[in-house]
Design a protein around this motif. Structure first.
Motif: not given
Length: 83
Positions: A22-28, A31-38
Motif C-alpha cells: 500500500n505504501l508503494i502504491a501511495q508513493e507511486y 510521484w505520478k501526480k508530481n511528474t509534470p512539475f519534475l
C-alpha cells in the motif's frame, strides 16, 4: 482457538507485506501526480517484465511537439522460464 507462534508470525508478515504494498502504491500515485512539475517530458509504457537497464541515445525520432528522443532498455530473463 489459540494461535501458535508460527501462525502469529505468518499473520504479522502478511500484514507487513500488505502495508508495504500500500505504501508503494501511495508513493507511486504521488510521484505520478508530481511528474509534470519534475520533468520536461515523460513517456510511460507498462512492461511485462521490468527493465534492469536503460540508456539515453542520441535523438533518433522527432515527436509531434518538436522534441527529439532516443532511448534503449534491456531485460535479463531466466532461460528456464518461458516468456
Amino acid at each position: 482457538k489459540i494461535q501458535t507462534m508460527a501462525e502469529v508470525t505468518a499473520e504479522q508478515e502478511a500484514l507487513r507485506a500488505k502495508m508495504e504494498e500500500n505504501l508503494i502504491a501511495q508513493e507511486y500515485k504521488i510521484w505520478k501526480k508530481n511528474t509534470p512539475f519534475l520533468y520536461d517530458f515523460v513517456m510511460t509504457h507498462g512492461l511485462e517484465w521490468p527493465s534492469l537497464t536503460g540508456q539515453w541515445l542520441p535523438p533518433i525520432k522527432e515527436l509531434n511537439d518538436g522534441n527529439k528522443v532516443g532511448a534503449v532498455g534491456g531485460v535479463s530473463l531466466n532461460r528456464a522460464e518461458q516468456h
